[in-house]
Design a protein around this motif. Structure first.
Motif, PDB file in Angstrom:
ATOM      1  N   ASP A  75       0.797  -1.225   0.000  1.00  0.00           N
ATOM      2  CA  ASP A  75       0.000   0.000   0.000  1.00  0.00           C
ATOM      3  C   ASP A  75       0.831   1.277   0.000  1.00  0.00           C
ATOM      4  OD1 ASP A  75       1.024  -0.151   2.547  1.00  0.00           O
ATOM      5  OD2 ASP A  75      -0.860   0.309   3.557  1.00  0.00           O
ATOM      6  N   LYS A  76       2.086   1.208  -0.425  1.00  0.00           N
ATOM      7  CA  LYS A  76       2.912   2.414  -0.465  1.00  0.00           C
ATOM      8  C   LYS A  76       2.441   3.280  -1.636  1.00  0.00           C
ATOM      9  CE  LYS A  76       7.743   3.942  -0.337  1.00  0.00           C
ATOM     10  NZ  LYS A  76       7.904   4.878  -1.436  1.00  0.00           N
ATOM     11  N   ARG A  77       1.884   4.439  -1.334  1.00  0.00           N
ATOM     12  CA  ARG A  77       1.353   5.316  -2.376  1.00  0.00           C
ATOM     13  C   ARG A  77       2.008   6.690  -2.356  1.00  0.00           C
ATOM     14  NH1 ARG A  77       0.540   1.161  -3.892  1.00  0.00           N
ATOM     15  NH2 ARG A  77      -1.410   0.167  -4.501  1.00  0.00           N
ATOM     16  N   VAL A  78       3.120   6.817  -1.655  1.00  0.00           N
ATOM     17  CA  VAL A  78       3.924   8.037  -1.674  1.00  0.00           C
ATOM     18  C   VAL A  78       5.356   7.639  -1.962  1.00  0.00           C
ATOM     19  CG1 VAL A  78       4.887   9.875  -0.252  1.00  0.00           C
ATOM     20  CG2 VAL A  78       2.466   9.381  -0.135  1.00  0.00           C
ATOM     21  N   GLU A  79       5.935   8.236  -2.982  1.00  0.00           N
ATOM     22  CA  GLU A  79       7.356   8.047  -3.259  1.00  0.00           C
ATOM     23  C   GLU A  79       8.068   9.303  -2.781  1.00  0.00           C
ATOM     24  OE1 GLU A  79      11.112   6.784  -4.461  1.00  0.00           O
ATOM     25  OE2 GLU A  79       9.310   5.789  -3.730  1.00  0.00           O
ATOM     26  N   ASN A  80       9.038   9.124  -1.899  1.00  0.00           N
ATOM     27  CA  ASN A  80       9.777  10.232  -1.299  1.00  0.00           C
ATOM     28  C   ASN A  80      10.963  10.599  -2.175  1.00  0.00           C
ATOM     29  OD1 ASN A  80       8.378  10.315   1.420  1.00  0.00           O
ATOM     30  ND2 ASN A  80       8.967   8.168   1.278  1.00  0.00           N
ATOM     31  N   ARG A  81      11.054  11.868  -2.525  1.00  0.00           N
ATOM     32  CA  ARG A  81      12.156  12.356  -3.360  1.00  0.00           C
ATOM     33  C   ARG A  81      12.680  13.663  -2.796  1.00  0.00           C
ATOM     34  NH1 ARG A  81      13.837   8.875  -7.664  1.00  0.00           N
ATOM     35  NH2 ARG A  81      12.469   7.127  -7.229  1.00  0.00           N
ATOM     36  N   THR A  82      13.906  13.995  -3.160  1.00  0.00           N
ATOM     37  CA  THR A  82      14.495  15.269  -2.731  1.00  0.00           C
ATOM     38  C   THR A  82      14.141  16.381  -3.694  1.00  0.00           C
ATOM     39  OG1 THR A  82      16.552  14.738  -3.884  1.00  0.00           O
ATOM     40  CG2 THR A  82      16.412  14.148  -1.533  1.00  0.00           C
ATOM     41  N   TRP A  83      13.454  16.075  -4.770  1.00  0.00           N
ATOM     42  CA  TRP A  83      13.101  17.050  -5.788  1.00  0.00           C
ATOM     43  C   TRP A  83      11.593  17.009  -6.053  1.00  0.00           C
ATOM     44  CZ3 TRP A  83      11.085  14.082  -9.700  1.00  0.00           C
ATOM     45  CH2 TRP A  83      11.556  12.766  -9.800  1.00  0.00           C
ATOM     46  N   PRO A  84      11.023  18.170  -6.393  1.00  0.00           N
ATOM     47  CA  PRO A  84       9.597  18.221  -6.705  1.00  0.00           C
ATOM     48  C   PRO A  84       9.355  17.924  -8.188  1.00  0.00           C
ATOM     49  CG  PRO A  84      10.468  20.425  -6.744  1.00  0.00           C
ATOM     50  CD  PRO A  84      11.621  19.511  -6.345  1.00  0.00           C
ATOM     51  N   THR A  85       8.102  17.698  -8.519  1.00  0.00           N
ATOM     52  CA  THR A  85       7.706  17.575  -9.914  1.00  0.00           C
ATOM     53  C   THR A  85       6.354  18.242 -10.110  1.00  0.00           C
ATOM     54  OG1 THR A  85       7.330  16.076 -11.770  1.00  0.00           O
ATOM     55  CG2 THR A  85       6.574  15.314  -9.628  1.00  0.00           C
ATOM     56  N   SER A  86       6.176  18.823 -11.270  1.00  0.00           N
ATOM     57  CA  SER A  86       4.863  19.346 -11.634  1.00  0.00           C
ATOM     58  C   SER A  86       4.128  18.338 -12.516  1.00  0.00           C
ATOM     59  CB  SER A  86       5.002  20.683 -12.367  1.00  0.00           C
ATOM     60  OG  SER A  86       5.759  20.509 -13.544  1.00  0.00           O
ATOM     61  N   TYR A  87       4.824  17.245 -12.891  1.00  0.00           N
ATOM     62  CA  TYR A  87       4.223  16.230 -13.753  1.00  0.00           C
ATOM     63  C   TYR A  87       3.118  15.501 -13.008  1.00  0.00           C
ATOM     64  CZ  TYR A  87       3.614  12.003 -16.492  1.00  0.00           C
ATOM     65  OH  TYR A  87       3.079  10.973 -17.220  1.00  0.00           O
ATOM     66  N   GLN A  88       1.997  15.351 -13.675  1.00  0.00           N
ATOM     67  CA  GLN A  88       0.915  14.498 -13.202  1.00  0.00           C
ATOM     68  C   GLN A  88       0.472  13.662 -14.378  1.00  0.00           C
ATOM     69  OE1 GLN A  88      -2.264  16.408 -11.090  1.00  0.00           O
ATOM     70  NE2 GLN A  88      -0.867  17.596  -9.822  1.00  0.00           N
ATOM     71  N   GLY A  89       0.408  12.360 -14.178  1.00  0.00           N
ATOM     72  CA  GLY A  89       0.011  11.475 -15.257  1.00  0.00           C
ATOM     73  C   GLY A  89       0.591  10.091 -15.070  1.00  0.00           C
TER      74      GLY A  89
END
Length: 139
Positions: free
Chosen positions: A18-32
């Motif tokens: 059920d992991k539905r968050v991926e943790n990153r040090t950078w943001p993204t505006s991509y959705q899709g």
């Protein structure tokens, strides 16, 4: 369409748990739509934390395991899920669909563009309804 390479056991936790968050040090505006790709290296620092969740599962490496959708990205706002890490950007995933067979492939850093040959192999493993729904762009 993008690909996201993730170290194991985190890629398996997204694909099969059920992991539905991926943790990153950078943001993204991509959705899709996004391919969930397991890197060739394992994360041995935090792996024991998810051992109970992925116990008994094959931890494939160097392969595309699933398709999903990135539906949002936000800065750390506290623990939005038990999988969230403080001080990271949380890439929120939805509609995760495991592929019946992992597809061996070399990933890349960041959000990468999968070539047409890989996308064809992914589509071959999805029902037409799933492919048209999960892989749709721009929503």
């Amino acid at each position: 369409m993008r690909g996201l390479t993730i170290r194991q056991p985190w890629a398996a936790a997204i694909t099969y748990a059920d992991k539905r968050v991926e943790n990153r040090t950078w943001p993204t505006s991509y959705q899709g739509p996004v391919l969930i790709h397991a890197s060739r290296t394992m994360d041995r620092r935090h792996g024991p934390m998810v051992a109970a969740v992925v116990r008994g599962l094959q931890l494939d490496v160097g392969a595309v395991l699933a398709v999903a959708r990135i539906i949002a990205c936000h800065e750390d706002d506290g623990e939005c899920t038990p999988w969230s890490l403080p001080g990271h950007f949380h890439h929120v995933l939805d509609e995760v669909t495991a592929l019946p067979l992992p597809i061996p492939w070399v990933g890349a850093q960041g959000l990468w563009a999968p070539p047409a040959a890989l996308m064809e192999r992914v589509r071959q493993q999805l029902s037409p309804e799933t492919a048209s729904h999960v892989l749709r762009e721009g929503q």
